[in-house]
Motif scaffolding. Structure first.
Motif, short mmCIF file in Angstrom:
data_model
loop_
_atom_site.label_atom_id
_atom_site.label_comp_id
_atom_site.label_asym_id
_atom_site.label_seq_id
_atom_site.Cartn_x
_atom_site.Cartn_y
_atom_site.Cartn_z
N HIS A 164 2.99 4.04 1.17
CA HIS A 164 3.45 5.37 0.79
C HIS A 164 4.98 5.47 0.87
N LEU A 165 5.57 4.87 1.90
CA LEU A 165 7.03 4.86 2.00
C LEU A 165 7.65 4.18 0.79
N ALA A 166 7.10 3.03 0.42
CA ALA A 166 7.64 2.28 -0.72
C ALA A 166 7.52 3.07 -2.01
N LEU A 167 6.48 3.89 -2.12
CA LEU A 167 6.27 4.70 -3.33
C LEU A 167 7.04 6.01 -3.29
N GLY A 168 7.71 6.29 -2.18
CA GLY A 168 8.45 7.55 -2.08
C GLY A 168 7.59 8.74 -1.72
N ALA A 169 6.35 8.50 -1.31
CA ALA A 169 5.45 9.59 -0.90
C ALA A 169 5.66 9.83 0.60
N ILE A 170 6.74 10.51 0.93
CA ILE A 170 7.20 10.61 2.31
C ILE A 170 6.21 11.39 3.18
N GLU A 171 5.68 12.50 2.68
CA GLU A 171 4.75 13.30 3.48
C GLU A 171 3.48 12.52 3.77
N HIS A 219 3.65 -1.99 -5.61
CA HIS A 219 3.20 -0.95 -4.71
C HIS A 219 1.94 -0.24 -5.20
N GLU A 220 1.83 -0.03 -6.51
CA GLU A 220 0.63 0.64 -7.02
C GLU A 220 -0.61 -0.21 -6.81
N ASP A 221 -0.49 -1.52 -7.01
CA ASP A 221 -1.63 -2.42 -6.77
C ASP A 221 -1.98 -2.41 -5.28
N ALA A 222 -0.95 -2.43 -4.43
CA ALA A 222 -1.20 -2.35 -2.99
C ALA A 222 -1.90 -1.04 -2.62
N ARG A 223 -1.50 0.05 -3.28
CA ARG A 223 -2.09 1.35 -3.00
C ARG A 223 -3.58 1.35 -3.30
N ARG A 224 -3.99 0.68 -4.38
CA ARG A 224 -5.42 0.64 -4.72
C ARG A 224 -6.22 -0.05 -3.62
N ASP A 225 -5.70 -1.17 -3.10
CA ASP A 225 -6.39 -1.84 -1.99
C ASP A 225 -6.43 -0.94 -0.76
N ALA A 226 -5.30 -0.27 -0.48
CA ALA A 226 -5.25 0.59 0.71
C ALA A 226 -6.23 1.75 0.59
N ASP A 227 -6.37 2.30 -0.59
CA ASP A 227 -7.30 3.42 -0.78
C ASP A 227 -8.75 2.98 -0.51
N LEU A 228 -9.11 1.78 -0.96
CA LEU A 228 -10.45 1.27 -0.68
C LEU A 228 -10.65 1.08 0.82
N LEU A 229 -9.63 0.58 1.48
CA LEU A 229 -9.73 0.35 2.93
C LEU A 229 -9.80 1.66 3.70
N MET A 230 -9.09 2.68 3.22
CA MET A 230 -9.12 3.98 3.90
C MET A 230 -10.52 4.58 3.86
N VAL A 231 -11.28 4.29 2.80
CA VAL A 231 -12.66 4.76 2.71
C VAL A 231 -13.56 3.92 3.62
N ALA A 232 -13.36 2.61 3.59
CA ALA A 232 -14.24 1.71 4.36
C ALA A 232 -13.95 1.75 5.85
N LEU A 233 -12.67 1.90 6.23
CA LEU A 233 -12.27 1.84 7.64
C LEU A 233 -11.33 3.00 7.95
N ILE A 244 -0.84 -5.82 2.02
CA ILE A 244 0.46 -6.05 2.66
C ILE A 244 1.33 -6.96 1.80
N LEU A 245 0.72 -8.02 1.25
CA LEU A 245 1.47 -8.94 0.40
C LEU A 245 1.94 -8.25 -0.88
N LEU A 246 1.05 -7.51 -1.53
CA LEU A 246 1.44 -6.83 -2.77
C LEU A 246 2.58 -5.85 -2.52
N ASN A 247 2.54 -5.16 -1.41
CA ASN A 247 3.63 -4.23 -1.10
C ASN A 247 4.94 -4.97 -0.91
N SER A 248 4.90 -6.13 -0.25
CA SER A 248 6.12 -6.92 -0.05
C SER A 248 6.65 -7.48 -1.35
N MET A 249 5.78 -7.63 -2.37
CA MET A 249 6.18 -8.13 -3.68
C MET A 249 6.57 -7.01 -4.63
N SER A 250 6.70 -5.78 -4.09
CA SER A 250 7.06 -4.59 -4.86
C SER A 250 6.00 -4.20 -5.88
#
Length: 588
Positions: free
Chosen positions: A149-156, A121-135, A113-119
């Motif tokens: 995903h919104l911040a990265l423009g991945a709308i779908e 976004h790719e670093d935030a995405r890596r943490d989110a991907d790990l969390l999506m596997v774990a939880l 969440i913090l990395l995303n707020s600091m723009s």
């Protein structure tokens, strides 16, 4: 009472919000057991919740001194530092927490969440991907993934994340808001309106939702799109963001000089509200109305003339108005507020002192190497001085290029689709165009196949441009990342009509900027190169004797690419239609 019972009583008091009782019990526990990390941790949390930041910071430091690798303490201290606005320190403590306990999922989520707020976004995405596997079923994880995903423009992908959360809880307010934003960006105006209304049913006073609904109604072409926002602003006259959104909508709807009427009424009723008044001045400056901004500041002076913020805004407006004397006098009283040094540098350029401008800007660039605005102004100083650094930043072969787009669709059909998106009557405030309209949202997030096809063709051209750039250079704001993957950070269409043009400007949210020509008027080969793109010409208010570095002839199907650190604008043309697509590219 024994120590364990005393500590348990402190925990119950903490849960009940009885801060004084917690403080008293923990003081006794510490007297009995010494510097115990769990006791100090609870003390820190209690002081933080009680609002005593100084005491909380001291308690956290003591707790970490006793247990320097305790991941929970590190995570909670990072949360506290984030609340205090110290984002780099917060990030460092999340890092330490995860080094100590890589499976502490809450710390990883907080870091994402913090990395995303600091723009980042790719670093935030890596943490989110790990969390999506774990939880995989965790609503907070999917919520965060959607925001990234919104911040990265991945709308779908963002829409899928928010839909997953809403499937679990249809009344999740954050998910409703996120899904509404995805729908709006993706051109699903009707769905966005429904989602915003559903969210407002849960939070009727939420300002972001009110603005989002108004903008979705506007995008759908509703004649009274601004009405709900106007009513909300009338009910909350101190709502600066609401005034800004309403002024923009009124300006684009063709309100002319009355675009900021509601703001002026609110200021007249609340003359002591500094934030409201300065927000209005900022809006006037963004609207390229520096004289009106100075007049507004003059009206503010009796109440606010001793505030450093007043003097900074006065200096900014005076520079834009070309009044160097007034700008200098205001800066002498502005102190060291953020933005002051950039304004001093712009004034130095305006006054013909590039040495002072360079000396002011160089340390700012060193401290903020991603700041496009600072680089652009430093480049002007270097150019005036004949410094080779200008060639290094902006003059190397290949930094500016043109290509013919390999578009597989029908250009006329594409033009019709784009025209259908231009529903405003006047140019938006805060943008560079004059005499035309600009689409809102992210053009390349929309569902129309013609636009998607154009986006793919353009990204292929961007990749070719990057491949032909000069070698990587760790100090250069573009070349240091030339090997990274390009992403659209913004995309829009501009439609200019007779005598329309762009003032010289830059795009702070990009590394590469652009112009792609779809429809052009006749007569572009006439004397004076009407309608041509000027790259490298300085903004008019600085009154610099510098010509554009590049003059690019528009041609249907042609794409111009250049570093975002270069000022650029267009020359007016006498008649006809000039329909373009523009975008910024980030490299991640």
């Amino acid at each position: 009472m024994d120590v364990n019972a005393l500590f348990a009583r402190a925990e119950r008091a903490f849960a009940a919000g009885q801060h004084a009782s917690v403080r008293a019990d923990l003081r006794e526990v510490l007297r009995l057991v010494g510097e115990h990390p769990a006791v100090l941790h609870l003390a820190a949390l209690n002081e933080s919740r009680a609002g005593d930041a100084g005491a909380a910071r001291v308690a956290f430091a003591r707790a970490l001194s006793a247990a320097p690798t305790d991941a929970q303490i590190l995570n909670n201290f990072a949360n506290f530092l984030k609340q205090q606005g110290d984002l780099p320190a917060a990030l460092g403590h999340y890092d330490r927490a995860l080094q100590a306990a890589p499976n502490l999922h809450q710390a990883r989520l907080n870091r994402a969440i913090l990395l995303n707020s600091m723009s980042r976004h790719e670093d935030a995405r890596r943490d989110a991907d790990l969390l999506m596997v774990a939880l995989p079923g965790d609503a907070a994880v999917r919520q965060t993934s959607g925001a990234i995903h919104l911040a990265l423009g991945a709308i779908e992908a963002a829409a899928a994340d928010f839909d997953a959360v809403l499937a679990q809880n249809p009344q999740d307010l954050k998910a409703l808001h996120g899904r509404a934003r995805a729908a709006a960006i993706g051109g699903e105006e009707a769905r966005a309106i429904g989602l915003y209304r559903a969210a407002l049913g849960l939070a009727p006073d939420d300002g972001d939702l009110l603005i989002g609904l108004a903008e979705a109604l506007e995008a759908a072409g509703e004649a009274e799109a601004a009405a709900p926002l106007a009513a909300a602003v009338a009910a909350r006259p101190d709502w600066v963001e609401g005034h800004g959104a309403l002024a923009r909508m009124q300006a684009e709807a063709g309100a002319g000089a009355e675009f900021d009427a509601a703001w002026r009424v609110a200021i007249a009723a609340r003359p002591a509200d500094l934030a409201l008044a300065l927000g209005h001045v900022g809006c006037l400056l963004a609207s390229a109305m520096p004289q009106q901004a100075l007049a507004a500041l003059d009206r503010m002076a009796p109440l606010h003339g001793n505030r450093p913020e007043f003097h900074l805004y006065s200096a900014m407006a005076a520079v834009d108005a070309g009044d160097s004397e007034r700008a200098a006098a205001a800066l002498a009283q502005a102190g060291a507020l953020p933005g002051t040094e950039l304004t001093r540098a712009r004034l130095a350029l305006q006054q013909g002192d590039p040495v002072q401008a360079r000396d002011l800007l160089a340390p700012l660039v060193a401290a903020a190497p991603d700041d496009v605005v600072l680089w652009a102004n430093l480049d002007l100083a270097w150019r005036l001085l004949g410094d080779d650094s200008h060639y290094w930043l902006s003059g190397q072969p290949g930094l500016v290029s043109t290509q013919e787009i390999e578009y597989e669709g029908d250009w006329q059909q594409l033009a019709q689709v784009l025209r259908g998106l231009h529903r405003a009557r006047s140019h938006p405030i805060g943008q560079s165009l004059r005499g035309g309209t600009q689409t809102r949202g992210r053009l390349f997030g929309r569902p129309e196949p013609e636009i998607a096809t154009l986006g793919r063709a353009i990204m292929a051209a961007v990749s070719r441009h990057l491949a032909a750039l000069p070698p990587a250079d760790a100090r250069h704001p573009l070349l240091r990342d030339r090997h990274r993957t390009p992403h659209f950070s913004g995309s829009w269409s501009v439609r200019l009509v007779g005598e329309g043009f762009h003032v010289a400007h830059i795009h702070p949210a990009g590394r590469l900027s652009s112009a792609c020509y779809i429809v052009l008027p006749d007569g572009l080969d006439a004397a004076g190169a009407p309608g041509w793109l000027e790259v490298g010409g300085p903004p008019a208010e600085l009154a610099l004797d510098l010509k554009p570095l590049h003059l690019i002839r528009p041609q249907p199907g042609r794409l111009a690419l250049f570093p975002s650190t270069l000022f650029h604008g267009t020359r007016p043309f006498p008649a006809g239609e000039r329909l373009t697509v523009a975008f910024d590219v980030m490299l991640r």
